[in-house]
Enzyme design. Structure first.
Site, PDB file in Angstrom:
ATOM      1  N   GLY A   1       8.801   6.151  -3.110  1.00 22.64           N
ATOM      2  CA  GLY A   1       9.135   6.087  -1.522  1.00 22.64           C
ATOM      3  C   GLY A   1       9.403   4.595  -1.095  1.00 22.64           C
ATOM      4  N   ILE A   2       9.493   4.766   0.011  1.00 29.48           N
ATOM      5  CA  ILE A   2       9.689   3.130   0.624  1.00 29.48           C
ATOM      6  C   ILE A   2       8.673   2.367  -0.190  1.00 29.48           C
ATOM      7  CG2 ILE A   2       9.454   2.008   2.707  1.00 29.48           C
ATOM      8  CD1 ILE A   2      10.289   4.449   3.899  1.00 29.48           C
ATOM      9  N   GLY A   3       7.744   2.559   0.142  1.00 28.40           N
ATOM     10  CA  GLY A   3       6.673   1.414  -0.823  1.00 28.40           C
ATOM     11  C   GLY A   3       7.001   1.061  -1.570  1.00 28.40           C
TER      12      GLY A   3
ATOM     13  N   SER B   1       7.844   3.122  12.441  1.00 31.17           N
ATOM     14  CA  SER B   1       9.205   4.478  12.631  1.00 31.17           C
ATOM     15  C   SER B   1      10.073   4.003  13.967  1.00 31.17           C
ATOM     16  CB  SER B   1       8.439   5.534  12.472  1.00 31.17           C
ATOM     17  OG  SER B   1       9.400   6.784  12.388  1.00 31.17           O
TER      18      SER B   1
ATOM     19  N   THR C   1       0.724  -1.087   0.242  1.00 27.05           N
ATOM     20  CA  THR C   1       0.020  -0.248  -0.264  1.00 27.05           C
ATOM     21  C   THR C   1       1.194   1.445   0.005  1.00 27.05           C
ATOM     22  OG1 THR C   1      -0.257   0.225   2.523  1.00 27.05           O
ATOM     23  CG2 THR C   1      -1.700  -1.525   1.273  1.00 27.05           C
ATOM     24  N   GLY C   2       0.265   2.336  -0.480  1.00 23.92           N
ATOM     25  CA  GLY C   2       1.156   3.514  -0.741  1.00 23.92           C
ATOM     26  C   GLY C   2       2.562   3.031  -1.212  1.00 23.92           C
ATOM     27  N   SER C   3       2.076   2.430  -2.694  1.00 22.91           N
ATOM     28  CA  SER C   3       3.974   2.378  -3.078  1.00 22.91           C
ATOM     29  C   SER C   3       3.757   2.861  -4.378  1.00 22.91           C
ATOM     30  CB  SER C   3       3.553   0.642  -3.266  1.00 22.91           C
ATOM     31  OG  SER C   3       2.212   0.228  -3.397  1.00 22.91           O
ATOM     32  N   THR C   4       3.408   4.386  -4.682  1.00 19.80           N
ATOM     33  CA  THR C   4       3.982   5.186  -5.925  1.00 19.80           C
ATOM     34  C   THR C   4       5.160   5.650  -5.883  1.00 19.80           C
ATOM     35  OG1 THR C   4       2.037   6.457  -4.629  1.00 19.80           O
ATOM     36  CG2 THR C   4       1.298   5.251  -6.544  1.00 19.80           C
TER      37      THR C   4
ATOM     38  N   TYR D   1       1.729  11.961  14.558  1.00 24.95           N
ATOM     39  CA  TYR D   1       2.233  11.044  13.929  1.00 24.95           C
ATOM     40  C   TYR D   1       3.025   9.793  14.088  1.00 24.95           C
ATOM     41  CZ  TYR D   1       5.481   9.069  10.795  1.00 24.95           C
ATOM     42  OH  TYR D   1       6.732   8.280  10.113  1.00 24.95           O
TER      43      TYR D   1
END
Length: 264
Positions: free
Chosen positions: A18-20, A141, A13-16, A154
């Site tokens: 950065g880390i994803g 994190s 998820t959230g993989s467009t 956060y």
């Protein structure tokens, strides 16, 4: 050690970016078929194209959905009813004075960073349990342990997903489904890279000097004394997704360069 994920399906998820995106590429390199997700179709299409170029022959597809909502999670589930590997990476962050954080912002951070992972894990873990194999990861994190004064909201969400990860691992006791959390520190994704470039420009110094200054001023306890690369974080995630990590579950795995000053 050769990690082979051939025949395994993964959702990141959230993989467009950065880390994803880095994790998605690492899993694809290991032979997994990978589904990337993002909020817009354009971003998803770009990420799919990037991964297909980086890993020729890999099985890559994407789903556009706002996973910060129940409807978005259900849309992903409808498109991809099952998977072997679930990486709960989607998240938002941003500094804000505690006394200025509104109820709406608290709720937004909780919905995106926590409830997306709860909803997806609740669904996909059941299929993994039935098939008696699976890997679930929660991207936490170092801020889950070192709560930042300027990002309390956060830090709270990252502590929450770490707790959920440990509890879900216990709920899946005795199965071949493992659940772990991954704790990166500052990582040179697009956002952090831009921030370092901005610091360099403002101070008239090189980006290497700006990175060193950032670490010294913001994470002085770092042992590596630098920002980690996306690949370094992704490498840990790929290992945890592998058969070789079958005895690692319920763990909080740190890849934060030694920022957290504890041996535990």
């Amino acid at each position: 050690m050769k990690i082979d994920l051939s025949g395994k399906s993964a959702i990141v998820t959230g993989s467009t970016a950065g880390i994803g995106l880095g994790i998605a590429q690492g899993l694809a390199n290991a032979g997994a078929s990978v589904t990337v997700t993002g909020r817009t179709q354009g971003r998803v299409d770009d990420a799919v194209a990037t991964l297909r170029h980086a890993v020729p022959g890999a099985s890559i597809d994407g789903v556009a959905a706002d996973l910060g909502t129940a409807e978005g999670c259900q849309a992903l589930i409808a498109a991809k009813p099952a998977c072997d590997i679930l990486i709960n990476n989607v998240g938002i962050f941003g500094p804000e004075n505690f006394f200025d954080i509104t109820d709406e912002t608290w709720q937004q951070f909780f919905d995106v960073n926590v409830m997306s992972a709860v909803r997806l894990s609740r669904h996909y873990a059941q299929g993994m349990k039935q098939r008696n194999w699976g890997r679930i990861q929660f991207l936490s994190s170092e801020s889950a342990l070192n709560i930042p004064a300027d990002m309390v909201h956060y830090g709270m969400t990252k502590s929450a997903v770490q707790s959920i990860s440990r509890g879900l691992a216990k709920a899946l006791s005795g199965t071949n489904v493992t659940v772990n959390s991954v704790l990166p520190g500052p990582t040179k994704s697009e956002g952090v890279g831009k921030m370092i470039a901005d610091i360099a420009k403002q101070k008239g110094i090189s980006e290497a000097e700006a990175e060193e200054t950032f670490v010294q001023e913001n994470r002085p306890s770092s042992i590596i004394q630098r920002v980690a690369s996306v690949e370094e974080v992704a490498n840990l995630s790929v290992y945890l997704a592998s058969q070789q990590a079958s005895a690692t579950t319920g763990a909080a795995m740190r890849v934060e360069g030694g920022i957290v000053d504890t041996m535990a």
